[in-house]
Design a protein around this motif. Structure first.
Motif, short mmCIF file in Angstrom:
data_model
loop_
_atom_site.label_atom_id
_atom_site.label_comp_id
_atom_site.label_asym_id
_atom_site.label_seq_id
_atom_site.Cartn_x
_atom_site.Cartn_y
_atom_site.Cartn_z
N VAL A 85 0.87 -1.18 0.00
CA VAL A 85 0.00 0.00 0.00
C VAL A 85 0.90 1.22 0.00
CG1 VAL A 85 -1.73 1.30 1.31
CG2 VAL A 85 -1.79 -1.20 1.32
N CYS A 86 0.62 2.17 -0.89
CA CYS A 86 1.45 3.38 -0.92
C CYS A 86 0.57 4.59 -1.23
CB CYS A 86 2.56 3.23 -1.94
SG CYS A 86 3.73 4.58 -1.83
N ILE A 87 -0.01 5.13 -0.16
CA ILE A 87 -0.99 6.20 -0.30
C ILE A 87 -0.45 7.46 0.37
CG2 ILE A 87 -3.31 6.92 0.35
CD1 ILE A 87 -4.09 3.96 0.43
N ASN A 88 -0.66 8.59 -0.23
CA ASN A 88 -0.21 9.91 0.26
C ASN A 88 1.22 10.16 -0.21
OD1 ASN A 88 -2.68 10.43 1.55
ND2 ASN A 88 -2.00 9.29 3.35
N LYS A 136 11.27 7.41 9.45
CA LYS A 136 10.69 8.40 8.54
C LYS A 136 10.92 9.79 9.10
CE LYS A 136 6.64 6.19 8.63
NZ LYS A 136 6.91 4.87 9.19
N TRP A 143 -3.96 8.77 7.76
CA TRP A 143 -3.51 7.73 8.68
C TRP A 143 -4.49 7.64 9.84
CZ3 TRP A 143 -1.82 6.58 13.57
CH2 TRP A 143 -1.04 5.43 13.68
N TYR A 191 4.70 9.07 1.12
CA TYR A 191 5.11 7.66 1.10
C TYR A 191 5.62 7.21 -0.28
CZ TYR A 191 3.74 6.42 5.82
OH TYR A 191 3.69 6.33 7.19
N TYR A 205 2.77 -9.49 2.24
CA TYR A 205 2.60 -8.05 2.37
C TYR A 205 3.90 -7.45 2.88
CZ TYR A 205 1.62 -3.56 4.44
OH TYR A 205 1.69 -2.23 4.75
N ASP A 234 5.47 -3.50 4.10
CA ASP A 234 5.35 -2.04 4.27
C ASP A 234 6.26 -1.37 3.25
OD1 ASP A 234 3.62 -1.88 6.43
OD2 ASP A 234 5.13 -1.20 7.87
N VAL A 235 5.85 -0.23 2.70
CA VAL A 235 6.72 0.39 1.70
C VAL A 235 7.91 1.12 2.32
CG1 VAL A 235 5.10 0.59 -0.22
CG2 VAL A 235 5.30 2.47 1.43
N ASP A 236 7.80 1.47 3.60
CA ASP A 236 8.95 2.16 4.21
C ASP A 236 9.94 1.16 4.80
OD1 ASP A 236 6.99 1.49 6.05
OD2 ASP A 236 7.43 3.16 7.40
N ARG A 291 -5.93 -2.00 4.87
CA ARG A 291 -5.20 -2.75 3.84
C ARG A 291 -5.94 -4.02 3.42
NH1 ARG A 291 0.03 -4.98 7.27
NH2 ARG A 291 0.36 -2.78 7.74
N PRO A 335 -4.71 4.10 5.75
CA PRO A 335 -3.97 3.37 4.71
C PRO A 335 -3.47 2.01 5.21
CG PRO A 335 -3.23 5.64 4.80
CD PRO A 335 -4.13 5.43 6.00
N THR A 336 -3.09 1.95 6.48
CA THR A 336 -2.62 0.67 7.01
C THR A 336 -3.79 -0.17 7.55
OG1 THR A 336 -0.95 -0.35 8.43
CG2 THR A 336 -1.93 1.66 9.29
#
Ligand code: UDP
Length: 267
Positions: free
Chosen positions: A14-17, A248, A67, A20, A93, A95-97, A74, A70-71
């Motif tokens: 998931v990569c929203i906003n 982050k 937030w 990210y 799955y 996390d993108v970070d 999912r 987005p998490t």
């Protein structure tokens, strides 16, 4: 699992906003090098990025939400594509970070669910509280964990706490888990409640009732900072970094980091 057969692996992200977006490219590039490279891997991104910026992923256009949605949502997003997901043997799955820095291979593929121990709660044995964990004892108090064994055959109870950042399993077991977690999250939301660690709380609840077939060490959710000062002390050992979590800029200020370092010096 027959290790010689190439499996179809679906990687869910998931990569929203926009803050990210920058993480997705680096995470996916590192995954293409280190993650299950001997298998047939497809990357899927639920994102509000412009569709032409796809980093070679299958894109599912997704609206921006704040937030923790987005998490937290999912599983709702993934299950909207349930039919598409059924073509895979495994779903994982990520996390993108995060960033893959070392090989993550067949050891993450089991016969059911795969969890990674959260680095913060992968405690050394001396820290385990003394409740009786053995279900066959009349002093039993249900807690999530597993019986471990050393080279001399001595056994003990290890409590488990799963990180939400890297999870998955066989497609059948993970879709079943996602459906149950979505039901739990929706039931909470209908009471205007969100669990303490969002989706992660529901993952732990599900695992406590449906034990995973693979339990990964904190090597797979390895923090990128405070290793010497903090994590090695909690773990009572070191782990090889394989999949690291990135601090982050927008969620940790340098002042907060400095404050924590000073606190730890005085512990
Ligand atoms: N996420 C996102 N947009 C957001 C917040 C979260 O796309 O605004 C996704 C992203 O994949 C991220 C994951 O949800 O890696 C987990 O959220 P978060 O980063 O807040 O959790 P943390 O890693 O800080 O525990």
């Amino acid at each position: 699992m027959d290790k010689n057969i190439k499996k179809k692996i679906g990687i869910l992200c998931v990569c929203i906003n926009s803050m990210y977006w920058e993480f997705a490219k680096a995470m996916i590039e590192s995954a293409r090098i280190h993650l299950l490279a001997n298998h047939d891997v497809e990357y899927m991104l639920w994102t509000d990025m412009p569709e032409e910026v796809n980093y070679g992923c299958k894109i599912f256009p997704t609206e921006a939400v704040t937030w923790p949605y987005p998490t937290l949502l999912r599983y709702t997003l993934f299950l909207q594509q349930e039919e598409y997901l059924k073509k895979f043997d495994y779903l994982m799955y990520v996390d993108v970070d995060m960033l893959f820095v070392n090989t993550v291979g067949d050891e993450v593929l089991g016969d059911g669910l795969t969890m990674a121990q959260h680095p913060m709660y992968a405690l050394k044995r001396g820290y385990i509280p003394p409740y009786e964990p053995n279900p066959s004892s009349s002093a039993y108090i249900p807690r999530f964990g597993q019986i471990s064994q050393d080279e001399n055959g001595k056994t003990w109870f290890d409590p488990l706490y799963a990180a939400g950042g890297f999870q998955g399993g066989t497609t059948e077991s993970f879709i079943k888990a996602m459906k149950a977690m979505k039901r739990g999250i929706d039931a909470d939301l209908s009471k205007n409640y969100i669990a303490i660690w969002n989706d992660e709380s529901h993952w732990n609840k599900y695992l406590s009732e449906h034990p995973p077939s693979v339990v990964l060490s904190p090597s797979y959710v390895y923090p990128d900072s405070m290793i010497e000062e903090y994590y090695n002390k909690i773990w009572g050992r070191t782990y090889i970094p394989r999949l690291i979590t990135l601090t982050k800029k927008f969620s940790v200020s340098s002042e907060a980091g400095e404050f924590l370092r000073n606190e730890l010096k005085n512990m």
